[in-house]
Design a protein around this motif. Structure first.
Motif, PDB file in Angstrom:
ATOM      1  N   SER A   1       0.832  -1.182   0.000  1.00 54.31           N
ATOM      2  CA  SER A   1       0.000   0.000   0.000  1.00 54.31           C
ATOM      3  C   SER A   1       0.874   1.241   0.000  1.00 54.31           C
ATOM      4  O   SER A   1       2.033   1.210   0.388  1.00 54.31           O
ATOM      5  CB  SER A   1      -0.927   0.008   1.220  1.00 54.31           C
ATOM      6  N   VAL A   2       0.309   2.331  -0.419  1.00 54.31           N
ATOM      7  CA  VAL A   2       0.991   3.624  -0.395  1.00 54.31           C
ATOM      8  C   VAL A   2       0.542   4.340   0.863  1.00 54.31           C
ATOM      9  O   VAL A   2      -0.657   4.450   1.131  1.00 54.31           O
ATOM     10  CB  VAL A   2       0.619   4.455  -1.642  1.00 54.31           C
ATOM     11  N   THR A   3       1.506   4.810   1.664  1.00 57.57           N
ATOM     12  CA  THR A   3       1.175   5.481   2.913  1.00 57.57           C
ATOM     13  C   THR A   3       1.902   6.812   3.004  1.00 57.57           C
ATOM     14  O   THR A   3       2.825   7.084   2.244  1.00 57.57           O
ATOM     15  CB  THR A   3       1.609   4.631   4.126  1.00 57.57           C
ATOM     16  N   ARG A   4       1.467   7.631   3.963  1.00 55.94           N
ATOM     17  CA  ARG A   4       2.230   8.835   4.274  1.00 55.94           C
ATOM     18  C   ARG A   4       3.537   8.386   4.887  1.00 55.94           C
ATOM     19  O   ARG A   4       3.612   7.319   5.499  1.00 55.94           O
ATOM     20  CB  ARG A   4       1.471   9.709   5.280  1.00 55.94           C
ATOM     21  N   LYS A   5       4.579   9.213   4.806  1.00 56.85           N
ATOM     22  CA  LYS A   5       5.875   8.863   5.383  1.00 56.85           C
ATOM     23  C   LYS A   5       5.769   8.685   6.888  1.00 56.85           C
ATOM     24  O   LYS A   5       4.994   9.369   7.555  1.00 56.85           O
ATOM     25  CB  LYS A   5       6.907   9.957   5.067  1.00 56.85           C
ATOM     26  N   GLY A   6       6.580   7.774   7.429  1.00 58.52           N
ATOM     27  CA  GLY A   6       6.544   7.511   8.855  1.00 58.52           C
ATOM     28  C   GLY A   6       6.234   6.053   9.093  1.00 58.52           C
ATOM     29  O   GLY A   6       5.669   5.376   8.232  1.00 58.52           O
ATOM     30  N   ILE A   7       6.614   5.561  10.262  1.00 59.06           N
ATOM     31  CA  ILE A   7       6.450   4.137  10.537  1.00 59.06           C
ATOM     32  C   ILE A   7       4.994   3.706  10.488  1.00 59.06           C
ATOM     33  O   ILE A   7       4.639   2.694   9.922  1.00 59.06           O
ATOM     34  CB  ILE A   7       7.041   3.779  11.926  1.00 59.06           C
ATOM     35  N   PHE A   8       4.116   4.504  11.094  1.00 59.06           N
ATOM     36  CA  PHE A   8       2.699   4.166  11.061  1.00 59.06           C
ATOM     37  C   PHE A   8       1.951   5.143  10.168  1.00 59.06           C
ATOM     38  O   PHE A   8       0.901   5.664  10.522  1.00 59.06           O
ATOM     39  CB  PHE A   8       2.114   4.160  12.477  1.00 59.06           C
ATOM     40  N   GLY A   9       2.551   5.383   9.034  1.00 58.77           N
ATOM     41  CA  GLY A   9       1.946   6.326   8.100  1.00 58.77           C
ATOM     42  C   GLY A   9       0.536   5.939   7.731  1.00 58.77           C
ATOM     43  O   GLY A   9       0.205   4.763   7.617  1.00 58.77           O
ATOM     44  N   LYS A  10      -0.281   6.931   7.570  1.00 59.34           N
ATOM     45  CA  LYS A  10      -1.667   6.714   7.193  1.00 59.34           C
ATOM     46  C   LYS A  10      -1.739   6.047   5.830  1.00 59.34           C
ATOM     47  O   LYS A  10      -1.145   6.515   4.865  1.00 59.34           O
ATOM     48  CB  LYS A  10      -2.373   8.076   7.152  1.00 59.34           C
ATOM     49  N   LYS A  11      -2.474   4.969   5.776  1.00 56.47           N
ATOM     50  CA  LYS A  11      -2.631   4.267   4.511  1.00 56.47           C
ATOM     51  C   LYS A  11      -3.482   5.115   3.564  1.00 56.47           C
ATOM     52  O   LYS A  11      -4.543   5.598   3.943  1.00 56.47           O
ATOM     53  CB  LYS A  11      -3.301   2.917   4.747  1.00 56.47           C
ATOM     54  N   ILE A  12      -2.992   5.314   2.392  1.00 52.44           N
ATOM     55  CA  ILE A  12      -3.735   6.137   1.441  1.00 52.44           C
ATOM     56  C   ILE A  12      -4.503   5.265   0.465  1.00 52.44           C
ATOM     57  O   ILE A  12      -5.716   5.333   0.361  1.00 52.44           O
ATOM     58  CB  ILE A  12      -2.784   7.067   0.658  1.00 52.44           C
ATOM     59  N   VAL A  13      -3.790   4.431  -0.207  1.00 50.37           N
ATOM     60  CA  VAL A  13      -4.455   3.672  -1.257  1.00 50.37           C
ATOM     61  C   VAL A  13      -3.581   2.495  -1.662  1.00 50.37           C
ATOM     62  O   VAL A  13      -2.371   2.487  -1.468  1.00 50.37           O
ATOM     63  CB  VAL A  13      -4.740   4.596  -2.467  1.00 50.37           C
ATOM     64  N   LYS A  14      -4.208   1.502  -2.185  1.00 48.80           N
ATOM     65  CA  LYS A  14      -3.486   0.351  -2.694  1.00 48.80           C
ATOM     66  C   LYS A  14      -3.107   0.605  -4.155  1.00 48.80           C
ATOM     67  O   LYS A  14      -3.990   0.864  -4.970  1.00 48.80           O
ATOM     68  CB  LYS A  14      -4.408  -0.873  -2.610  1.00 48.80           C
ATOM     69  N   PRO A  15      -1.819   0.590  -4.456  1.00 44.37           N
ATOM     70  CA  PRO A  15      -1.448   0.833  -5.845  1.00 44.37           C
ATOM     71  C   PRO A  15      -1.828  -0.334  -6.734  1.00 44.37           C
ATOM     72  O   PRO A  15      -1.913  -1.468  -6.288  1.00 44.37           O
ATOM     73  CB  PRO A  15       0.071   1.002  -5.788  1.00 44.37           C
ATOM     74  N   GLN A  16      -2.069  -0.040  -7.960  1.00 37.17           N
ATOM     75  CA  GLN A  16      -2.358  -1.086  -8.935  1.00 37.17           C
ATOM     76  C   GLN A  16      -1.160  -1.215  -9.864  1.00 37.17           C
ATOM     77  O   GLN A  16      -0.311  -0.337  -9.908  1.00 37.17           O
ATOM     78  CB  GLN A  16      -3.594  -0.695  -9.743  1.00 37.17           C
ATOM     79  N   ILE A  17      -1.097  -2.300 -10.559  1.00 38.15           N
ATOM     80  CA  ILE A  17      -0.009  -2.460 -11.505  1.00 38.15           C
ATOM     81  C   ILE A  17      -0.546  -2.735 -12.893  1.00 38.15           C
ATOM     82  O   ILE A  17      -1.672  -3.206 -13.063  1.00 38.15           O
ATOM     83  CB  ILE A  17       0.970  -3.587 -11.110  1.00 38.15           C
ATOM     84  N   ALA A  18       0.276  -2.425 -13.852  1.00 37.58           N
ATOM     85  CA  ALA A  18      -0.009  -2.764 -15.241  1.00 37.58           C
ATOM     86  C   ALA A  18       1.251  -3.438 -15.783  1.00 37.58           C
ATOM     87  O   ALA A  18       2.363  -3.024 -15.475  1.00 37.58           O
ATOM     88  CB  ALA A  18      -0.333  -1.512 -16.045  1.00 37.58           C
ATOM     89  N   VAL A  19       1.062  -4.499 -16.523  1.00 38.93           N
ATOM     90  CA  VAL A  19       2.202  -5.230 -17.062  1.00 38.93           C
ATOM     91  C   VAL A  19       2.121  -5.238 -18.589  1.00 38.93           C
ATOM     92  O   VAL A  19       1.075  -5.514 -19.162  1.00 38.93           O
ATOM     93  CB  VAL A  19       2.223  -6.692 -16.554  1.00 38.93           C
TER      94      VAL A  19
END
Ligand code: ZN
Length: 64
Positions: free
Chosen positions: A27-45
């Motif tokens: 997941s993508v979070t704000r910086k920091g150990i317990f950073g707030k979770k922002i969103v789950k990144p998706q991938i494209a191949v």
């Protein structure tokens, strides 16, 4: 549809990356150990060259 940055081929997006045994993914979070979770990144191949792109569908979540 996303295009490959390397060969401009159409990329496949109905995939995901698993990083651990519990299938939490990443997941993508704000910086920091317990950073707030922002969103789950998706991938494209890219099926042609194998290039993997990470992307976030709703970029508005980053504007805060
Ligand atoms: Zn490609």
């Amino acid at each position: 549809m996303r295009k490959c940055v390397r060969c401009n081929n159409e990329m496949k997006e109905e995939l995901e990356i698993k990083v651990d045994m519990q299938s939490y993914g990443i997941s993508v979070t704000r910086k920091g150990i317990f950073g707030k979770k922002i969103v789950k990144p998706q991938i494209a191949v890219c099926p042609k060259c194998g290039e993997i792109s990470f992307f976030i569908e709703n970029v508005n979540l980053l504007k805060e």
